[in-house]
Design an enzyme around this catalytic site. Sequence first.
Site, mmCIF file in Angstrom:
data_model
loop_
_atom_site.group_PDB
_atom_site.id
_atom_site.type_symbol
_atom_site.label_atom_id
_atom_site.label_comp_id
_atom_site.label_asym_id
_atom_site.label_seq_id
_atom_site.Cartn_x
_atom_site.Cartn_y
_atom_site.Cartn_z
ATOM 1 N N ASP A 26 6.233 0.579 11.693
ATOM 2 C CA ASP A 26 4.968 -0.042 11.317
ATOM 3 C C ASP A 26 4.859 -1.495 11.769
ATOM 4 O O ASP A 26 3.804 -2.114 11.590
ATOM 5 C CB ASP A 26 4.759 0.039 9.797
ATOM 6 C CG ASP A 26 4.234 1.390 9.363
ATOM 7 O OD1 ASP A 26 3.913 2.223 10.234
ATOM 8 O OD2 ASP A 26 4.137 1.629 8.139
ATOM 9 N N CYS A 47 -4.058 7.947 10.281
ATOM 10 C CA CYS A 47 -3.986 7.382 11.626
ATOM 11 C C CYS A 47 -3.616 8.442 12.657
ATOM 12 O O CYS A 47 -2.801 9.315 12.397
ATOM 13 C CB CYS A 47 -2.949 6.263 11.675
ATOM 14 S SG CYS A 47 -3.427 4.775 10.788
ATOM 15 N N ARG A 87 -7.790 -0.257 5.800
ATOM 16 C CA ARG A 87 -7.017 0.746 5.066
ATOM 17 C C ARG A 87 -5.737 0.162 4.495
ATOM 18 O O ARG A 87 -5.213 0.664 3.496
ATOM 19 C CB ARG A 87 -6.658 1.929 5.981
ATOM 20 C CG ARG A 87 -7.815 2.859 6.311
ATOM 21 C CD ARG A 87 -7.329 4.083 7.076
ATOM 22 N NE ARG A 87 -6.141 4.634 6.445
ATOM 23 C CZ ARG A 87 -4.993 4.894 7.085
ATOM 24 N NH1 ARG A 87 -4.880 4.648 8.368
ATOM 25 N NH2 ARG A 87 -3.972 5.382 6.425
ATOM 26 N N ARG A 90 3.113 14.206 12.939
ATOM 27 C CA ARG A 90 3.563 13.956 11.569
ATOM 28 C C ARG A 90 3.386 15.175 10.665
ATOM 29 O O ARG A 90 2.637 15.156 9.698
ATOM 30 C CB ARG A 90 2.825 12.748 10.975
ATOM 31 C CG ARG A 90 3.127 11.473 11.711
ATOM 32 C CD ARG A 90 2.793 10.259 10.907
ATOM 33 N NE ARG A 90 1.376 9.996 10.857
ATOM 34 C CZ ARG A 90 0.834 9.000 10.165
ATOM 35 N NH1 ARG A 90 1.578 8.195 9.468
ATOM 36 N NH2 ARG A 90 -0.457 8.803 10.169
ATOM 37 N N LYS A 148 0.827 -1.209 0.000
ATOM 38 C CA LYS A 148 0.000 0.000 0.000
ATOM 39 C C LYS A 148 0.859 1.257 0.000
ATOM 40 O O LYS A 148 0.587 2.221 -0.724
ATOM 41 C CB LYS A 148 -0.906 0.008 1.234
ATOM 42 C CG LYS A 148 -1.741 1.280 1.381
ATOM 43 C CD LYS A 148 -2.266 1.459 2.781
ATOM 44 C CE LYS A 148 -1.191 1.958 3.699
ATOM 45 N NZ LYS A 148 -1.570 3.072 4.568
ATOM 46 N N ASN A 149 1.936 1.247 0.783
ATOM 47 C CA ASN A 149 2.772 2.438 0.905
ATOM 48 C C ASN A 149 3.622 2.702 -0.330
ATOM 49 O O ASN A 149 4.220 3.771 -0.456
ATOM 50 C CB ASN A 149 3.666 2.337 2.142
ATOM 51 C CG ASN A 149 2.872 2.484 3.429
ATOM 52 O OD1 ASN A 149 1.758 2.988 3.436
ATOM 53 N ND2 ASN A 149 3.445 2.020 4.532
#
Length: 418
Positions: free
Chosen positions: A305, A117, A397, A122, A22-23
């Site tokens: 993560d 999230c 997600r 961030r 996904k990233n």
Amino acid sequence: MQKLRIHGPTRLEGEIRASGAKNAALPALATSLLSDEPLELQRLPQVRDIRTMRKLLRHLGVESEERGDGLVLRSTGEARPDEAPYDLVKTMRASVLVLGPLLARRGHARVSLPGGCAIGVRPIDQHLRGLEALGADVVIDHGYVEARARRLEGARFRFALPTVGGTENLMMAATLARGTTVLENCAREPEIVDLARLLEAMGAAISGAGEERITIEGVDRLGGACHPVIPDRIEAGTYLIGAAMGAGDVTVTGTSPADLAPLLEKLSEIGAIVQAEEGRIRVRGSGEIRPRGIVTEPHPGFPTDLQAQYMALATQAHGITTVSETVFENRFQHVPELVRLGADIRIEGTYARIHGPTPLSGTTVMATDLRASACLVLAGLIAEGVTIVDRIYHLDRGYEKMESKLQQLGARVDRIDG
């Protein structure tokens, strides 16, 4: 609102294939704004953030159609807004990745400050300072970032701290800037390297991706490309941790051991049997888990993560495990939920100390973010009785059909309406 129901304890055993990352997929989708020519992306994960990005791109004038396990994206050629509105970006932090491509290609971008999230501030200040270094006029007004530039100009910019999104945004923007751009103190994650490969396939001139310094020679235009997205190292790592913590035996295929080296080294240290070869990784839990601490760091360090999932494993280690979170300041929100399941965890600032082993017992827990969701699922797999994980929209997600993959590995888990 849907939930996952898990009957434990369960030993995971079998083989699954890693989904696309996904990233890596989200910045790859954003590159479609840099060209009028078709872009085919393969191995895209079927997760909610991908669907959200498709909606945002459609709003910005890029249509997409499904082809195999991926998408073909094409510019409609029609005049479309240069604005990414709040309603489309509020649930996904990666929406800010359209800022650089929009500005570089259209000379103007207005993007709502991102959501995602709740694991820390961030800030995107490094994105904005980098774009200013390339000649953009940037203002923040009423929750929106607005940037303008006739044409971006190549420049030298040093990130105050390595930032994956910032590196991606500036790398995309610099491909169409006039002259040479040198980015320093860059993020070095595999997803950065994957994005550079895609941009090069589109005609960009990039060197140094995956290293501290990246050099981009601007070009006048970019073309189309066909690009397979790299495997999801975080998804693969989650299932491998599940094998180690429950004396399981799991093989993940279609993945890269090199990208997971920090985790695989740690799993070997705690006593798991790790077998890695190109394209596949097998982890077998050995029964007794040794306590080994971790410190999260940017790549090539231990990935933040996977911190929550590793903490679930540490509840079964024989001794005290220390987890130090250095990337995000608010990433221990899963701890109270693990404690509800029976874990003995004490937080001291940016450190968590996990005392184990502790038997876990099923109860209802609530997910607070994407990786915390996965942590609670793993804990539920080794807990005695039924565990209900609430608010799994976070999980959706970033994890493709998690309950189906767990079922393939023998878990008794299903999705229920709450």
